[in-house]
Design an enzyme around this catalytic site. Structure first.
Site, short mmCIF file in Angstrom:
data_model
loop_
_atom_site.label_atom_id
_atom_site.label_comp_id
_atom_site.label_asym_id
_atom_site.label_seq_id
_atom_site.Cartn_x
_atom_site.Cartn_y
_atom_site.Cartn_z
N TYR A 244 0.85 -1.20 0.00
CA TYR A 244 0.00 0.00 0.00
C TYR A 244 0.88 1.24 0.00
CZ TYR A 244 -4.18 -2.72 1.31
OH TYR A 244 -5.24 -3.60 1.34
N PHE B 72 -13.37 -3.04 -0.06
CA PHE B 72 -14.19 -2.46 -1.13
C PHE B 72 -15.61 -2.15 -0.65
CE2 PHE B 72 -11.47 -4.97 -4.40
CZ PHE B 72 -10.47 -4.03 -4.31
N GLY C 272 -10.96 2.98 -6.64
CA GLY C 272 -11.43 3.86 -5.58
C GLY C 272 -12.65 4.64 -6.00
N PRO D 214 -19.16 4.50 -6.42
CA PRO D 214 -19.97 4.30 -7.63
C PRO D 214 -21.29 5.05 -7.56
CG PRO D 214 -19.22 2.20 -6.74
CD PRO D 214 -18.91 3.24 -5.71
#
Length: 311
Positions: free
Chosen positions: A80, A231, A241, A244
């Site tokens: 990360y 997620f 990322g 939506p």
């Protein structure tokens, strides 16, 4: 968190609104009592995967703010921050999250739990005999003598016994306090529990994903194991990322004066008291919004509507 040096508490400047919110609800993550809304280090560089000294300095400031706001569960990995294309599982890594966490927060507060994961490498899934080297690298990067929680992040294995057994051996040597598993199915959980205690399962789970992981989520609740979705906010966007667009989510958010991300997180938390959220961001504003998601109470009809969303 056990430091490799003498611990000195960080000065705190708590926002009373957030400190008194339901983000302060706790769950027992194995031996540790953690707040149900934590923080994920995956998005520390932002959605564009920016890099450079200034980006890392902003990440350091954000991580200090995370702790100031009472968060005591940070999820990280050696690979990360990372970022990928929308809908894809492949990603690019900057590989500095653990270093930045150490620079920002060490010596660590006593109640801070840093969870990390091993398994994925640039060449695919590590072999069992390679896991010790990955764990040693995590110890060095985070500047600790023992890792609080390590997930085995498996990839397409029918059996995880050999890999999980290798981590259990490192736990017995004192390099790891607690173990978890990630990206797994129900048989994997039973298999791992025959080898060593499992305190957390980390699988994909979100509004719009369908109910593929409902069975293992429910089983975790029955066994007293934390279920930690990844997620949860990005859903089908996955590695890219963002949040939506979804008409049902937007309508519910508008009705509550909330953000779409807060609605998605509130739905996630509604799935059971053992479900922990680890939303990541590079924005202080989004951090504070995410923590307030614990105050959002959705009606039964709203939860049903969200159950049927397909992103």
């Amino acid at each position: 968190m056990q430091n490799s040096q003498e611990n000195v508490s960080l000065p705190l400047n708590l926002s009373s609104e957030i400190a008194e919110s339901k983000s302060g609800e706790f769950w027992q993550l194995g031996a540790d009592r953690v707040r149900r809304i934590g923080f994920g280090a995956k998005r520390l560089a932002g959605s564009a995967l920016a890099d450079g000294a200034d980006v890392q300095e902003r990440a350091i400031a954000l991580l200090r703010r995370v702790v100031e706001l009472g968060v005591n569960h940070i999820d990280t990995a050696a690979f990360y921050p990372s970022h990928g294309a929308a809908g894809e599982t492949a990603f690019e890594s900057l590989d500095w999250a653990n270093d930045v966490i150490r620079r920002a927060l060490a010596p660590y507060p006593d109640d801070l739990v840093i969870a990390t994961k091993v398994g994925p490498t640039k060449h695919g899934l590590a072999r069992p005999d390679e896991l010790r080297g990955l764990v040693e690298a995590e110890l060095r990067a985070l500047g600790v003598g023992t890792l609080d929680l390590v997930y085995l992040r498996q990839m397409r294995l029918e059996s995880i016994a050999e890999h999980f057994g290798a981590l259990a051996e490192l736990q017995a040597k004192g390099m790891i306090r607690q173990l978890g598993i990630s990206n797994v199915r129900v048989p994997h959980l039973y298999e791992a529990r025959e080898i060593a205690p499992v305190v957390a399962v980390q699988n994909r789970y979100s509004v719009g994903f369908g109910r593929a992981n409902d069975e293992i989520l429910q089983l975790c609740g029955e066994l007293g194991i934390a279920f930690v979705p990844f997620f949860a906010v990005t859903a089908e966007s996955r590695e890219a990322g963002g949040v939506p667009a979804s008409d049902p989510v937007r309508e519910i958010a508008a009705r509550h004066g909330a953000t779409d991300a807060q609605v998605r997180l509130a739905w996630t938390l509604s799935r059971g008291p053992h479900v922990l959220a680890i939303p990541g961001t590079s924005s202080e504003r989004h951090l504070e919004e995410n923590l307030r998601a614990g105050d959002l109470v959705l009606s039964a009809d709203e939860l049903t509507a969200l159950d049927s969303v397909i992103d």
